[in-house]
Design a protein around this motif. Structure first.
Motif, short mmCIF file in Angstrom:
data_model
loop_
_atom_site.label_atom_id
_atom_site.label_comp_id
_atom_site.label_asym_id
_atom_site.label_seq_id
_atom_site.Cartn_x
_atom_site.Cartn_y
_atom_site.Cartn_z
N LEU A 131 -32.45 -42.40 53.48
CA LEU A 131 -32.75 -43.81 53.27
C LEU A 131 -32.84 -44.56 54.59
CD1 LEU A 131 -33.04 -46.38 51.52
CD2 LEU A 131 -30.53 -46.46 51.42
N SER A 153 -36.18 -46.17 56.28
CA SER A 153 -36.17 -47.59 56.62
C SER A 153 -36.48 -47.80 58.09
CB SER A 153 -34.80 -48.20 56.28
OG SER A 153 -34.50 -48.08 54.92
N ILE A 161 -39.62 -49.95 59.46
CA ILE A 161 -39.39 -51.16 60.26
C ILE A 161 -40.01 -51.00 61.64
CG2 ILE A 161 -37.17 -50.53 61.30
CD1 ILE A 161 -38.07 -53.95 59.89
N TRP A 198 -27.53 -49.36 59.44
CA TRP A 198 -27.88 -50.17 58.27
C TRP A 198 -28.41 -51.53 58.71
CZ3 TRP A 198 -27.89 -49.20 53.01
CH2 TRP A 198 -28.11 -50.32 52.21
N CYS A 227 -31.91 -51.02 60.51
CA CYS A 227 -33.00 -50.43 59.72
C CYS A 227 -33.10 -51.03 58.32
CB CYS A 227 -32.80 -48.91 59.64
SG CYS A 227 -32.78 -48.08 61.25
N ALA A 228 -32.13 -50.74 57.47
CA ALA A 228 -32.22 -51.16 56.07
C ALA A 228 -32.18 -52.68 55.92
CB ALA A 228 -31.09 -50.50 55.26
N LEU A 254 -35.29 -54.34 57.36
CA LEU A 254 -36.47 -54.12 56.53
C LEU A 254 -36.44 -55.03 55.31
CD1 LEU A 254 -39.04 -52.55 55.86
CD2 LEU A 254 -37.58 -50.81 54.77
N ILE A 255 -35.29 -55.11 54.65
CA ILE A 255 -35.15 -56.00 53.49
C ILE A 255 -35.46 -57.43 53.89
CG2 ILE A 255 -33.50 -56.96 51.85
CD1 ILE A 255 -32.07 -54.23 51.90
#
Length: 440
Positions: free
Chosen positions: A51, A55, A59, A110, A113-114, A117-118
């Motif tokens: 994940l 991500s 990104i 996190w 990246c995650a 991206l969100i």
């Protein structure tokens, strides 16, 4: 190996097995059935790594598309500058009971990246929808920055804190842990965001031909890297503070354990919204918010975390004498383990006589002893879980395995840093060098 002391008082290792842990044993010592395939640790790690990797690639492509290759490289080079300083500051705050590096690596990844991206996807979608619905792009940008962005970004960053709070509960014991995890997550998020802003600013300068201190890149660098590198860590630290206080609550206080993190998240969103909206408060709005809210809040939160760190050291000094009285620790160890100077001196002493392996062993001894003190402190306050006895025996076993190296080093450090008056029943004796365990 010598027989460990006071098994009657603290239980026996044989009762739980030499490698028993609270994950594998229930409250009555019965091993749980094998987990299903999706519950296995390697499956979770693989899914999480996949994940974050996906991500990161997405990104990277999005930011590069916005900034161009040259702008991306310039933004990357400038955005990375505050990262080592911020990480070092958070690790310094976490020195009493340092969490494992894997938690910090996950938190940073996190955030970078995650969460990034969100935020990019959700903010762009919401802003475009508002602009279409209102036919006013200017108000859409303002509303997106002051309302949408704080809610989306702080929620995305809070997810990392929640995951560690739920799945690494043993490593999440109080305010400092919440502050550090939140700060590292926000540092990763700000890193990616700064690449985007600085790379875009560089592209603007390339189009207009501006350069030097009057350029958009220089102005963006000054505001985001020089003046406010702590902005995102400060916002998310409020969420971490809520989780940290919740970690101190007893398991039966379920409502408080839910409301405290939510309150911290709402505070983080509010301060983030105030910061983003400062640009619309006139030419001096930014400096007013910076001077009246951001700097005082940063100073107050930093003081709170440092005060909490000192309280953790006091907890070590107060809780460990019980184990010294039972023979698990030497009389001088509670004092030495309760001061950062003595702990550092013990590691240096071991490293000087035997090298880095011995210094690492002493560092591990200090960490296990600190966790043992925190565990007993929670037990005395009625907050110990059903795994208390098992975890206590695990920690005592780890200490006993390293005592031959750690005790002489800690005794030396205690003698070198001892105050003139007795501390918790231990008075420094006339100095006589302890037997050197490294000479055999």
């Amino acid at each position: 190996m010598a027989t460990s002391p006071s098994h009657a008082a603290y239980g026996s290792y044989e009762q739980y097995g030499p490698y028993g842990t609270y994950e594998s044993y229930g409250a009555h010592g019965h091993q749980h059935p094998h987990p299903r395939w999706w519950q296995r640790t390697w499956v979770r790690y693989t899914a999480l790594i996949a994940l974050l990797t996906l991500s990161g690639l997405v990104i990277l492509a999005l930011v590069r598309r916005e900034t161009g290759t040259e702008g991306f490289l310039v933004g990357l080079g400038l955005a990375v500058l505050p990262v080592p300083l911020l990480i070092a500051a958070f690790r310094w705050l976490d020195r009493v009971a340092p969490g494992p590096w894997r938690n910090l690596v996950f938190a940073f990844a996190w955030g970078a990246c995650a969460a990034a991206l969100i935020a990019i996807v959700a903010n762009s979608f919401a802003t475009q929808w508002i602009a279409t619905a209102t036919a006013d792009p200017t108000s859409a940008d303002t509303l997106g920055a002051t309302v949408i962005a704080p809610v989306v970004e702080e929620s995305a960053k809070a997810a990392a804190i929640l995951l560690i709070f739920l799945f690494r509960r043993r490593d999440f014991t109080g305010i400092v842990d919440g502050f550090v995890i939140a700060g590292v997550t926000a540092t990763g998020f700000a890193f990616t965001e700064n690449i985007l802003y600085l790379g875009t600013a560089f592209g603007t300068d390339q189009l207009t031909g501006d350069s030097g201190i009057a350029s958009v890149t220089a102005a963006t660098f000054f505001v985001r890297i020089v003046m406010s590198p702590f902005a995102h860590p400060l916002f998310t630290a409020l969420t971490g503070l809520g989780f940290g206080v919740a970690a101190l609550c007893a398991d039966r206080q379920r409502l408080r354990r839910v409301l405290l993190p939510l309150s911290g998240l709402l505070l983080a969103m509010g301060m983030h919204a105030l910061w983003n909206g400062s640009a619309s408060l006139g030419p001096y709005g930014f400096f007013a918010v910076y001077g009246l809210f951001m700097v005082p809040s940063f100073g107050l939160l930093t003081w709170l975390v440092i005060w909490t760190r000192q309280r953790e050291l006091r907890t070590v000094r107060e809780q460990l004498p019980a184990y010294a009285a039972a023979g698990w620790l030497a009389p001088a160890e509670p004092y030495a383990l309760g001061t950062m100077r003595a702990r550092r001196m013990a590691r240096e002493y071991a490293g000087h006589h035997l090298g880095k392996p011995a210094a690492r062993a002493v560092a591990q001894y200090e960490e296990y002893a600190t966790e043992l003190a925190f565990l007993r402190h929670r037990g005395n306050r009625g907050r110990a879980g059903p795994d208390f006895v098992v975890r206590e025996q695990e920690l005592l076993h780890e200490l006993w395995q390293r005592k031959d190296i750690a005790r002489p080093a800690l005794d030396h450090a205690a003698r070198m840093t001892a105050p003139p008056t007795p501390v918790y029943g231990w008075a420094p004796m006339p100095y006589a060098p302890p037997p050197n365990p490294y000479q055999y």
